[in-house]
Design a protein around this motif. Structure first.
Motif, PDB file in Angstrom:
ATOM      1  N   HIS A 155       0.859  -1.187   0.000  1.00  0.00           N
ATOM      2  CA  HIS A 155       0.000   0.000   0.000  1.00  0.00           C
ATOM      3  C   HIS A 155       0.892   1.233   0.000  1.00  0.00           C
ATOM      4  O   HIS A 155       2.097   1.156   0.303  1.00  0.00           O
ATOM      5  CB  HIS A 155      -0.907   0.013   1.228  1.00  0.00           C
ATOM      6  CG  HIS A 155      -2.151  -0.794   1.072  1.00  0.00           C
ATOM      7  ND1 HIS A 155      -3.244  -0.348   0.362  1.00  0.00           N
ATOM      8  CD2 HIS A 155      -2.483  -2.029   1.536  1.00  0.00           C
ATOM      9  CE1 HIS A 155      -4.197  -1.269   0.396  1.00  0.00           C
ATOM     10  NE2 HIS A 155      -3.765  -2.298   1.095  1.00  0.00           N
TER      11      HIS A 155
ATOM     12  N   ALA B 218      -3.966   5.001   3.082  1.00  0.00           N
ATOM     13  CA  ALA B 218      -3.699   6.130   2.194  1.00  0.00           C
ATOM     14  C   ALA B 218      -3.867   7.476   2.874  1.00  0.00           C
ATOM     15  O   ALA B 218      -3.423   8.499   2.343  1.00  0.00           O
ATOM     16  CB  ALA B 218      -4.615   6.052   0.970  1.00  0.00           C
TER      17      ALA B 218
ATOM     18  N   ARG C 222      -2.688   3.377  -6.649  1.00  0.00           N
ATOM     19  CA  ARG C 222      -1.700   4.457  -6.526  1.00  0.00           C
ATOM     20  C   ARG C 222      -0.339   3.960  -6.055  1.00  0.00           C
ATOM     21  O   ARG C 222       0.645   4.717  -6.105  1.00  0.00           O
ATOM     22  CB  ARG C 222      -2.224   5.566  -5.603  1.00  0.00           C
ATOM     23  CG  ARG C 222      -2.536   5.127  -4.198  1.00  0.00           C
ATOM     24  CD  ARG C 222      -3.295   6.209  -3.421  1.00  0.00           C
ATOM     25  NE  ARG C 222      -2.487   7.388  -3.167  1.00  0.00           N
ATOM     26  CZ  ARG C 222      -1.761   7.540  -2.064  1.00  0.00           C
ATOM     27  NH1 ARG C 222      -1.724   6.604  -1.144  1.00  0.00           N
ATOM     28  NH2 ARG C 222      -1.063   8.644  -1.893  1.00  0.00           N
TER      29      ARG C 222
END
Length: 265
Positions: A59, A85, A125
């Motif tokens: 992540h 995030a 992302r």
């Protein structure tokens, strides 16, 4: 004329069967001390147990650091409901300090140069950053994701960052489903095309009531030079049975037990 023998990626150079420590190794004693999966301590424990492969997840934090963490948010592991995030690296390090310690992807690759990492890109992302980070380590990294788009994005980023070779790779859910269907329907040309460019096929033995692994799928994958790794296998009897069927790797929470099974064969 015989078909050329596929070249084995360096990630798979050691002889199998392979034990892939799922999110590292957390023993009962370590768990009692508060150590959690995907922590620095869990990766170190897998390394100390003589595991060659660690399966982990990637992540991206709010400040752009790739960390080893499975869930989208912190609730299950730390009790904090926020998304990964939305949390900056220093705060995440503080939250993980008493849980075995946070480990970033860069730290894992640098601190454990002998380990081979099986990395599941969990967030869109994170894909580009994962690719850049693994580029210098491509010979000992496999990149995968449930999303083929994320997987391909990470592979492209590794190439753009100057990787000497493509990291090893295993397909996402959509491609796995197509591979299984093509094998069952006898679509040999399509099956060969779907398996082309893959190094491993990482699958569950079953998906709910439906079998995923079959001897036909094993034969087709091996004919294409693709290994088959089954997740997540924690029972020694199941490990023994799967290895007997010809499976090349076991993704397991109990790498200690799996090593004993493999070494005892």
């Amino acid at each position: 004329m015989h078909a050329p023998i596929p070249t084995r990626h360096p990630y798979l150079a050691p002889e199998g069967p392979r034990v892939l420590a799922h999110r590292g190794l957390v023993t009962t004693d370590a768990a009692a001390l508060g150590v959690v999966e995907n922590s620095f301590a869990a990766v170190a424990a897998a390394h100390a147990a003589d595991v060659d492969y660690v399966e982990s997840d990637c992540h991206l934090t709010a400040d752009g650091t790739v960390v080893l963490f499975h869930d989208d948010d912190l609730s299950r592991v730390t009790g904090d409901p926020r998304a990964i995030a939305d949390v900056r690296l220093p705060e995440l390090e503080e939250l993980m300090a008493e849980r075995g310690g946070l480990v970033t992807l860069a730290q894992a690759l640098d601190a454990f140069p002998e380990l081979r990492f099986n990395l599941d890109v969990k967030a869109e992302r994170a894909a580009e950053a994962v690719g850049r980070l693994v580029a210098p380590h491509a010979a000992r990294v496999l990149v995968t994701s449930f999303s083929d788009d994320r997987r391909v994005a990470a592979l492209k980023a590794a190439h753009a960052a100057g990787a000497a070779l493509r990291p090893a790779t295993s397909p996402g859910s959509s491609t796995v489903a197509q591979i299984v269907a093509a094998q069952r329907l006898g679509l040999r040309t399509r099956l060969r095309r779907l398996l082309s460019g893959l190094d491993a096929l990482q699958i569950p033995e079953r998906q709910g009531p439906l079998p995923v692994l079959s001897q036909g799928l094993l034969r087709a994958a091996h004919a294409a030079g693709v290994e088959v790794h089954v997740w997540t296998v924690n029972d020694p009897a199941q490990m023994t049975r799967l290895l007997g069927r010809g499976v090349d790797g076991l993704v397991t929470d109990r790498a200690d037990l799996a090593l004993a099974v493999v070494n005892g064969r």
